[in-house]
Design an enzyme around this catalytic site. Structure first.
Site, PDB file in Angstrom:
ATOM      1  N   MET A 208       0.880  -1.137  -0.063  1.00  0.00           N
ATOM      2  CA  MET A 208       0.072   0.101  -0.013  1.00  0.00           C
ATOM      3  C   MET A 208       0.697   1.429   0.250  1.00  0.00           C
ATOM      4  O   MET A 208       1.699   1.451   0.904  1.00  0.00           O
ATOM      5  CB  MET A 208      -0.916  -0.155   1.387  1.00  0.00           C
ATOM      6  CG  MET A 208      -1.893   1.192   1.400  1.00  0.00           C
ATOM      7  SD  MET A 208      -3.103   0.663   2.574  1.00  0.00           S
ATOM      8  CE  MET A 208      -2.079   0.722   4.014  1.00  0.00           C
ATOM      9  N   HIS A 209       0.778   1.933  -1.219  1.00  0.00           N
ATOM     10  CA  HIS A 209       1.656   3.043  -1.462  1.00  0.00           C
ATOM     11  C   HIS A 209       0.988   4.280  -1.860  1.00  0.00           C
ATOM     12  O   HIS A 209       1.472   5.615  -1.468  1.00  0.00           O
ATOM     13  CB  HIS A 209       2.969   2.860  -1.763  1.00  0.00           C
ATOM     14  CG  HIS A 209       2.897   2.638  -3.541  1.00  0.00           C
ATOM     15  ND1 HIS A 209       2.323   1.361  -3.807  1.00  0.00           N
ATOM     16  CD2 HIS A 209       3.038   3.499  -4.558  1.00  0.00           C
ATOM     17  CE1 HIS A 209       2.313   1.152  -5.154  1.00  0.00           C
ATOM     18  NE2 HIS A 209       2.611   2.631  -5.722  1.00  0.00           N
TER      19      HIS A 209
END
Length: 440
Positions: A208-209
């Site tokens: 998750m970025h």
């Protein structure tokens, strides 16, 4: 013939490695230019050595910065190299700022451009990647396209099918090639090796970025609330430093890190991450490339986004868009874990990106264009002929190639009554509706 390849980020290096390898095997002169967009140890010569490809001939080390500053520095550095090396074609991969810079510079220098992974569209112009990939396609000479759906995107935008090659995606070549290298090496990251992945059940790999998730407190809170309830899974989260800082600022990091079934580790090297991915029961991600790798490795994916430029993975059945909706995440994750038929259907989804021969098909096409003189970008010497755009329902038994010869035309689109179809030379278009340019 000389081929120049421009690389800026780790995913570009990974996906271009099979093509670079194929070029080397054929003894074609090549140069590799690394922009240094994401410079760290992983981007050093060691990373190229790990993937068993040549180290870059040039590294212009632009580093991080705003989009405009970074792209401008790249353009300056790339231009200097291309003026010195004078390649016959510049290969660009994907949708990064390096692609934008390389496309702008090469086109101004009248050097042919080959866009690998051309035609992808999210239709979300707020994404920098969408702007980059569209600009690259406008500038390109050859389009190496992963799927028919992506080819139809280009046809709809007016590009000629004569320059399009549906090669599949080199991510398939890369996964197969690099997983063999990784397994020979084994896990090298201590924090991952200590988890004893080989004997762990129900692994959920989380990445998750994207800013639209991690910078939105409500969204990221919803995702974490879902993770709390997935206690039957071993969640492994190689966390990006920026994501970690944001979670700490929101007061969410300690809460997530305190869950027994969540294992937060530092970012992994590519080969370690590939092994982790292949051992997973489920992937939860907002990454674009990981959607492709998941379906290639037969691992179900849930994508933490509301749109994707990889819709083929969703259509094929190996990927589900869940956004940041807690209930949708939980519903689908639990079905994958508890419903064997549902999980098997996702695992066995047909791979829309090919069989792993994309690099061969790409270099075959480049050699053919070079031998036919089609990589030479020169000003026209003939007065432009006129053409008329037409649409017709075809009643005779005829292929695209035969129709074009008969009508002195270029077929642009074909519709079989149900869906758009890529008008390959040997496609029989009887009973289809086609749009075409009729030359006069």
């Amino acid at each position: 013939m000389k081929i120049a390849t421009v690389l800026g980020t780790r995913p570009e290096i990974i996906k271009m490695a099979p093509i670079i390898d194929e070029i080397s095997k054929r003894g074609i002169d090549q140069i590799i230019l690394h922009t240094g967009q994401h410079y760290d140890e992983e981007m050093s010569d060691n990373f190229f050595r790990d993937l068993e490809i040549p180290a870059p001939d040039y590294n212009i080390q632009v580093g991080s910065g705003t989009h405009g500053r970074q792209t401008g520095l790249m353009m300056k550095g790339i231009e200097e190299v291309l003026l010195e090396e004078k390649p016959d074609i510049v290969l660009l991969q994907g949708d990064t700022n390096a692609v934008l810079a390389g496309a702008a510079v090469a086109s101004k220098l009248h050097i042919a451009i080959g866009h690998v992974e051309a035609g992808l569209r999210s239709f979300d112009m707020t994404m920098p990647e969408e702007v980059n990939r569209r600009v690259a396609d406008v500038c390109s000479t050859m389009y190496f396209i992963p799927t028919e759906e992506s080819a139809i995107n280009l046809l709809a935008e007016g590009f000629s099918r004569k320059n399009m090659f549906i090669t599949g995606n080199t991510v398939v070549d890369a996964c197969f090639r690099h997983l063999e290298i990784a397994k020979k090496r084994g896990f090298e990251e201590e924090s991952l090796a200590a988890l004893d992945i080989e004997n762990m059940d129900n692994i959920l790999t989380l990445t998750m970025h994207r800013a639209e998730n991690v910078d939105d407190k409500q969204r990221v809170t919803n995702i974490i609330e879902a993770l709390k309830e997935l206690s039957d899974m071993n969640i492994i989260f190689p966390i990006h430093p920026r994501t970690k800082n944001t979670l700490q600022n929101f007061g969410l990091f300690d809460e997530l890190n305190g869950l027994d079934h969540v294992h937060i580790i530092k970012p992994l090297g590519y080969l370690d991450f590939l092994q982790l991915t292949s051992a997973s029961t489920l992937i939860l991600t907002d990454s674009g490339g990981l959607q492709e790798e998941a379906i290639t490795l037969n691992v179900p994916a849930l994508t933490l986004r509301y749109n994707t430029e990889r819709p083929e993975t969703v259509t094929a059945g190996g990927n589900i868009l869940v956004g940041s909706d807690k209930e949708v995440i939980l519903e689908n994750a639990k079905k994958i874990l508890n419903d064997e038929d549902f999980a098997e259907k996702m695992k066995n989804a047909p791979n829309p990106y090919g069989m792993g021969d994309s690099a061969k098909l790409t270099v075959d096409a480049i050699e053919d264009f070079y031998n036919r003189g089609l990589l030479n970008i020169t000003a026209p010497e003939d007065i432009m002929g006129s053409f008329t755009r037409k649409m017709a329902k075809i009643s005779e038994d005829i292929t695209v190639s035969e129709f074009e010869q008969k009508e002195n035309a270029l077929v642009q689109m074909a519709f079989d009554g149900d869906k758009m179809v890529f008008p390959a030379d040997d496609l029989n278009i009887k009973d289809m509706c086609v749009t075409y340019d009729s030359r006069e």
